[in-house]
Design a protein around this motif. Sequence first.
Motif, PDB file in Angstrom:
ATOM      1  N   TYR A   1      88.321  79.062   6.751  1.00  0.00           N
ATOM      2  CA  TYR A   1      88.493  77.871   7.868  1.00  0.00           C
ATOM      3  C   TYR A   1      87.540  76.834   7.345  1.00  0.00           C
ATOM      4  CZ  TYR A   1      88.510  75.755  12.775  1.00  0.00           C
ATOM      5  OH  TYR A   1      88.560  74.932  13.819  1.00  0.00           O
ATOM      6  N   LYS A   2      86.381  77.171   7.353  1.00  0.00           N
ATOM      7  CA  LYS A   2      85.572  76.118   7.235  1.00  0.00           C
ATOM      8  C   LYS A   2      85.609  75.513   5.837  1.00  0.00           C
ATOM      9  CE  LYS A   2      80.421  75.598   6.529  1.00  0.00           C
ATOM     10  NZ  LYS A   2      79.077  76.129   6.957  1.00  0.00           N
ATOM     11  N   GLU A   3      85.877  76.130   4.827  1.00  0.00           N
ATOM     12  CA  GLU A   3      86.104  75.587   3.539  1.00  0.00           C
ATOM     13  C   GLU A   3      87.385  74.745   3.219  1.00  0.00           C
ATOM     14  OE1 GLU A   3      86.036  79.236   0.923  1.00  0.00           O
ATOM     15  OE2 GLU A   3      83.838  79.214   1.352  1.00  0.00           O
ATOM     16  N   THR A   4      88.436  75.120   3.837  1.00  0.00           N
ATOM     17  CA  THR A   4      89.611  74.533   4.036  1.00  0.00           C
ATOM     18  C   THR A   4      89.788  73.124   4.694  1.00  0.00           C
ATOM     19  OG1 THR A   4      90.774  76.791   4.038  1.00  0.00           O
ATOM     20  CG2 THR A   4      92.237  74.697   4.226  1.00  0.00           C
ATOM     21  N   TYR A   5      89.266  73.104   5.835  1.00  0.00           N
ATOM     22  CA  TYR A   5      89.238  72.214   6.668  1.00  0.00           C
ATOM     23  C   TYR A   5      87.878  71.163   7.252  1.00  0.00           C
ATOM     24  CZ  TYR A   5      93.374  74.847   7.681  1.00  0.00           C
ATOM     25  OH  TYR A   5      94.657  75.478   7.644  1.00  0.00           O
ATOM     26  N   PHE A   6      86.723  71.799   6.584  1.00  0.00           N
ATOM     27  CA  PHE A   6      85.477  71.258   7.249  1.00  0.00           C
ATOM     28  C   PHE A   6      84.408  70.981   6.123  1.00  0.00           C
ATOM     29  CE2 PHE A   6      87.282  73.000  10.953  1.00  0.00           C
ATOM     30  CZ  PHE A   6      87.355  71.924  11.705  1.00  0.00           C
TER      31      PHE A   6
ATOM     32  N   ALA B   1      85.713  69.111   2.905  1.00  0.00           N
ATOM     33  CA  ALA B   1      85.941  68.169   1.985  1.00  0.00           C
ATOM     34  C   ALA B   1      84.959  66.866   2.456  1.00  0.00           C
ATOM     35  CB  ALA B   1      87.469  68.136   1.995  1.00  0.00           C
ATOM     36  N   TYR B   2      85.116  66.766   3.541  1.00  0.00           N
ATOM     37  CA  TYR B   2      84.343  65.507   4.137  1.00  0.00           C
ATOM     38  C   TYR B   2      83.206  66.056   5.184  1.00  0.00           C
ATOM     39  CZ  TYR B   2      87.979  63.666   1.507  1.00  0.00           C
ATOM     40  OH  TYR B   2      89.075  63.412   0.316  1.00  0.00           O
ATOM     41  N   GLU B   3      82.272  65.214   5.123  1.00  0.00           N
ATOM     42  CA  GLU B   3      81.211  65.857   6.303  1.00  0.00           C
ATOM     43  C   GLU B   3      81.707  65.489   7.658  1.00  0.00           C
ATOM     44  OE1 GLU B   3      77.277  64.482   5.157  1.00  0.00           O
ATOM     45  OE2 GLU B   3      76.504  65.468   6.757  1.00  0.00           O
ATOM     46  N   ASN B   4      81.575  66.222   8.532  1.00  0.00           N
ATOM     47  CA  ASN B   4      81.789  66.130   9.731  1.00  0.00           C
ATOM     48  C   ASN B   4      83.346  65.750  10.137  1.00  0.00           C
ATOM     49  OD1 ASN B   4      79.842  66.854  12.022  1.00  0.00           O
ATOM     50  ND2 ASN B   4      78.657  65.277  11.045  1.00  0.00           N
ATOM     51  N   MET B   5      84.086  66.125   9.620  1.00  0.00           N
ATOM     52  CA  MET B   5      85.483  65.541   9.740  1.00  0.00           C
ATOM     53  C   MET B   5      86.211  66.876   9.466  1.00  0.00           C
ATOM     54  SD  MET B   5      86.074  62.272   8.983  1.00  0.00           S
ATOM     55  CE  MET B   5      85.039  60.828   8.727  1.00  0.00           C
ATOM     56  N   TYR B   6      87.444  66.814  10.242  1.00  0.00           N
ATOM     57  CA  TYR B   6      88.857  67.823  10.015  1.00  0.00           C
ATOM     58  C   TYR B   6      89.659  67.297   8.859  1.00  0.00           C
ATOM     59  CZ  TYR B   6      93.194  69.918  10.583  1.00  0.00           C
ATOM     60  OH  TYR B   6      94.418  70.747  10.294  1.00  0.00           O
ATOM     61  N   PHE B   7      89.719  67.767   7.893  1.00  0.00           N
ATOM     62  CA  PHE B   7      90.546  67.327   6.714  1.00  0.00           C
ATOM     63  C   PHE B   7      91.975  67.810   6.805  1.00  0.00           C
ATOM     64  CE2 PHE B   7      91.910  67.839   2.060  1.00  0.00           C
ATOM     65  CZ  PHE B   7      92.401  66.609   2.146  1.00  0.00           C
TER      66      PHE B   7
ATOM     67  N   ILE C   1      93.025  72.025  18.381  1.00  0.00           N
ATOM     68  CA  ILE C   1      92.746  72.024  17.198  1.00  0.00           C
ATOM     69  C   ILE C   1      92.491  73.733  17.132  1.00  0.00           C
ATOM     70  CG2 ILE C   1      90.262  71.848  17.764  1.00  0.00           C
ATOM     71  CD1 ILE C   1      89.905  70.773  14.900  1.00  0.00           C
ATOM     72  N   ALA C   2      93.285  74.409  16.087  1.00  0.00           N
ATOM     73  CA  ALA C   2      93.038  75.773  15.775  1.00  0.00           C
ATOM     74  C   ALA C   2      91.454  76.012  15.599  1.00  0.00           C
ATOM     75  CB  ALA C   2      93.871  76.114  14.597  1.00  0.00           C
ATOM     76  N   ARG C   3      91.116  77.234  16.268  1.00  0.00           N
ATOM     77  CA  ARG C   3      89.689  77.394  16.244  1.00  0.00           C
ATOM     78  C   ARG C   3      89.111  78.174  15.174  1.00  0.00           C
ATOM     79  NH1 ARG C   3      90.936  74.359  20.165  1.00  0.00           N
ATOM     80  NH2 ARG C   3      90.201  74.804  22.260  1.00  0.00           N
ATOM     81  N   THR C   4      90.055  78.973  14.395  1.00  0.00           N
ATOM     82  CA  THR C   4      89.680  79.672  13.211  1.00  0.00           C
ATOM     83  C   THR C   4      90.844  80.094  12.460  1.00  0.00           C
ATOM     84  OG1 THR C   4      88.053  81.421  12.416  1.00  0.00           O
ATOM     85  CG2 THR C   4      89.212  81.882  14.451  1.00  0.00           C
ATOM     86  N   ILE C   5      90.432  80.848  11.435  1.00  0.00           N
ATOM     87  CA  ILE C   5      91.574  81.438  10.482  1.00  0.00           C
ATOM     88  C   ILE C   5      91.343  83.057  10.872  1.00  0.00           C
ATOM     89  CG2 ILE C   5      92.384  82.293   8.369  1.00  0.00           C
ATOM     90  CD1 ILE C   5      91.814  79.502   7.329  1.00  0.00           C
ATOM     91  N   TRP C   6      92.481  83.746  11.421  1.00  0.00           N
ATOM     92  CA  TRP C   6      92.055  85.167  11.911  1.00  0.00           C
ATOM     93  C   TRP C   6      91.299  86.000  10.766  1.00  0.00           C
ATOM     94  CZ3 TRP C   6      92.312  87.446  16.463  1.00  0.00           C
ATOM     95  CH2 TRP C   6      92.421  89.109  16.490  1.00  0.00           C
ATOM     96  N   GLY C   7      90.252  86.479  11.151  1.00  0.00           N
ATOM     97  CA  GLY C   7      89.470  87.261  10.105  1.00  0.00           C
ATOM     98  C   GLY C   7      88.692  86.624   9.111  1.00  0.00           C
ATOM     99  N   ASN C   8      88.930  85.106   8.919  1.00  0.00           N
ATOM    100  CA  ASN C   8      88.397  84.699   7.733  1.00  0.00           C
ATOM    101  C   ASN C   8      87.679  83.202   8.191  1.00  0.00           C
ATOM    102  OD1 ASN C   8      87.439  83.709   5.296  1.00  0.00           O
ATOM    103  ND2 ASN C   8      89.375  84.510   4.331  1.00  0.00           N
ATOM    104  N   HIS C   9      86.512  83.242   9.198  1.00  0.00           N
ATOM    105  CA  HIS C   9      86.137  81.922   9.639  1.00  0.00           C
ATOM    106  C   HIS C   9      85.540  81.034   8.374  1.00  0.00           C
ATOM    107  CE1 HIS C   9      85.150  79.233  12.852  1.00  0.00           C
ATOM    108  NE2 HIS C   9      83.829  79.175  12.252  1.00  0.00           N
ATOM    109  N   GLN C  10      84.887  81.820   7.298  1.00  0.00           N
ATOM    110  CA  GLN C  10      84.590  81.238   6.335  1.00  0.00           C
ATOM    111  C   GLN C  10      85.910  80.177   5.482  1.00  0.00           C
ATOM    112  OE1 GLN C  10      81.350  80.774   5.165  1.00  0.00           O
ATOM    113  NE2 GLN C  10      81.989  79.577   3.312  1.00  0.00           N
TER     114      GLN C  10
ATOM    115  N   PRO D   1      82.120  75.665  11.661  1.00  0.00           N
ATOM    116  CA  PRO D   1      82.458  74.911  12.613  1.00  0.00           C
ATOM    117  C   PRO D   1      82.812  75.486  13.897  1.00  0.00           C
ATOM    118  CG  PRO D   1      84.165  75.072  11.129  1.00  0.00           C
ATOM    119  CD  PRO D   1      83.251  76.142  10.597  1.00  0.00           C
ATOM    120  N   GLU D   2      82.833  74.799  14.876  1.00  0.00           N
ATOM    121  CA  GLU D   2      83.039  75.531  16.265  1.00  0.00           C
ATOM    122  C   GLU D   2      83.433  74.643  17.301  1.00  0.00           C
ATOM    123  OE1 GLU D   2      80.302  78.767  18.147  1.00  0.00           O
ATOM    124  OE2 GLU D   2      80.148  76.954  19.201  1.00  0.00           O
TER     125      GLU D   2
END
Length: 635
Positions: A471-476, A478-484, A460-469, A52-53
Motif C-alpha cells: 500500500y505504501k509503495e504503490t500509493y505513497f 512516488a511523491y512525498e506526502n501525496m497519494y499517487f 480513502i482506502a486504509r490499506t491493502i489487505w495483508g500487505n501494508h508495505q 501511511p495512516e
Amino acid sequence: MSNYHIKHLEEYYQVYRKSVRNPEAFWEEIAEEHFLWRKKWDNVLSWDFKKPEVKWFEGAKLNITENCLDRHLATRGDKVAILFEPNDPKEEAQHITYRDLYHRVNQFANVLKSKGIKKGDRVCIYLPMIPELAISLLACARIGAIHSVVFAGFSATALATRINDSDCKMVITSDGSYRGKKTIDLKCIVDEALEDCNGVESVLVAKRIHSECNMKEGRDEWLQPLLDAASDQLTATVMDAEDPLFILYTSGSTGMPKGMVHTTAGYMVYSAYTFKNVFQYRENDVYWCTADIGWITGHSYIVYGPLANGATSVMFEGVPSYPDYGRFWEIVEKHKVSQFYTAPTAIRALAKEGVEHVEKHDLSSLKVLGTVGEPINEEAWHWYDDNIGKRRAPIVDTWWQTETGGIMITPIPYSTPTKPTYATLPFMGIQPALMDEQGKEIKGNQVDGRLCIKFPWPSIARTIWGNHQRYKETYFSAYENMYFTGDGALRDEVGYYRITGRVDDVIIVSGHNLGTAPIEDAINEHPAVAESAIVGFPHDVKGNALYGYVTLKETGESRNHDNLRKEINQIITEQIGPIAKLNKIQFTNGLPKTRSGKIMRRILRKIASKDTSNLGDTSTLLNPECVQEIMDNAL
Ligand code: 7RM
C-alpha cells in the motif's frame, strides 16, 4: 439529507474553499448533520501519509446499515429502496421497499450468524446482479463481517486467489446467472475454485436459473430455506469508525490483485455525501447506475450511497444489448429514471447501433447523466449529450478509483459548466496536484502531469489487505506526502481537469482495469511460450483493447499460429476471465529490452497503436534489431 444546493460556480468555489481551508470542520459538520451515530467521535482526523495512516471519526460508533435501513423506516418504510429489473423484460420488476429490505437484510444476517460468521470474518460474495447481492453486502455489514465481492465474470482461478488472499470463511453464490441470452453456471465455478481454498467452511447458494448443481454435503446449502426460517429482527453490531467494512480487489500493474480495505464511518460519509451532491438526488427521483456491484461503482453508488440517502436505486441484471440495443432506454422510460450513470464503453457500444433504438423511448424523466470508469472521448460525450440528455440533462464525468471509495473530480450539475471530456473540478475537500517526473508539483494552469492528492478525504482506502508495505509503495512512495493515483491529467486555462489515462501498466478495457503482469504470467504458462508482453491499443468501443506480443520457445512454423492464439486466450479465460482476452496476438522473435532487461513497452505500445512515426531512440536497446521485425509483422 440536505445538501448545499450549489447553484452557481461561484457558490461551488465558496463551499470548496471552505472545505479545503478546514477539512476537519467541513466533514465534521456533514457527519453531525446527516448520519446516525451510536456514539460520536473523539477526533475528526489523524493522518500521516508517510506511515501511511489515515483515521477519520476515531472513537465514533455506528453501523452503516442503521444509516441505510433502520433510520428510513419511520419516514420511508414504503418507499422503494431497490428496484430490481430482471434480465428478461417479460419477468416482472421487483419493488423492494425500505421495510422489505430491512427485513430481508436481518434474515440474511441471522443466517450468517447461524453459520458461525462473526464480526471481522471475511465473506466472499460471488453473485450476479440479483437482489440477494445487495442484501448480502448489507447483511455482512449488519453483523460486522467484512464482505469481499468478486465480480461474477471472474474465473475459478481468479476467484480462488481472492478467497485465499483474504482468508474467507464463507462464499455466497447462486446456481447461475442470466446474461442476455446466455446462462452461466456460477456454482460450478465456485466448486472448481474451492478445490484450492481450504479456509472456506460454508457455501450459501441462491437459486436463480434453477440448474442442477452439485451440493457438497456439510459445506453447501440452499439459501432460501435458511432465510425462510430466520427471524427478520436483528440488532445491528456496533462498529468502530475505523473497523473494516469491506475488501474489494483491484488490479495492480504487477503481481496479485490488491485487496483494498475500506472502513466504516469515512466511507459512509463520503459515499453518501457525494451521491447526494453529484447526482443532485431529490426525494422522488429514481436513480439508476448500470455498473455491477462487483466493482466499486456498484458498492458506492448502487448500494451504500443511495441507500444512506433513502433513495430508490435501480439494480439491473441484464446487458445493454438484450433483447435489443434499446434496453437501457426502455428501462429509463419504464421506471422514469431521473439520474442515469454508466460507462463510456456502454455509451460507445450503444451509439454504434444508431439512434433509432433511443428514439422509440421517452427519456424526458432524465435530469442528470453520469459517466465513469475511463476517459470519455469527445464523440461519445456529444452523442450522450445530444441523444440521451437532449442537451437538457448535464453530464457529470466523474473521476475516481476503487482506492478513493467515492467520486473525486466531477462537475456539480446545474452549477459547474460542463466541458466535453473534462471531469472538471475537485469535489469538496479534495486537493489535487499535478506532479512532474522529478517529483515537483506543477503549479498554474494549462499544464499536465501525474495526478496526486495532497490531503486525505474520508473514504480513502486504509490499506491493502495483508500487505501494508505494498500500500505504501504503490500509493505513497512516488511523491512525498501525496497519494499517487496512477493517472495522468491535464489542467486547462480555468483549472478544469481532464484525466488522460493510466501512466502505469494498468490497461482499462471496456471499463475493466487489467494489470498486464497477471495476463503475461498466464500466457507464459503455455508450454510453447518463452515470453510475452501485453500493451493496450485504442479501440472504438472498448476504449482500449489488448495486444499481445508473444515469443515462442521454438520459432519456425512448426505450430499452427491460429490454434496457439486460441490456446493462449483459453488460458487467460481460465486464469483471469474472458474480459482479459487478447484482441490481437503477434508472434515475435524477440521483445525490445533495455540493457537492464526490462521490456520497452513504450515501443510496443506505439507499434500496436500504429503510431510508429517517432519511436524515439532505440539504439540503446539490448536488441534493437527486433524492432524492425516487429514492425514488419504488426497486426
Ligand atoms: C470508479 C472506477 C479507476 C481508474 C482510474 C482512471 C479510470 C475512472 C474516470 C477514469 C477518466 C473518468 N474505479 N477512470 N473514472 N478516467 N475519466 N471519469 O472506475 O478502480 O475501477 O478504476 O479508472 O484511470 O484510475 S476503478
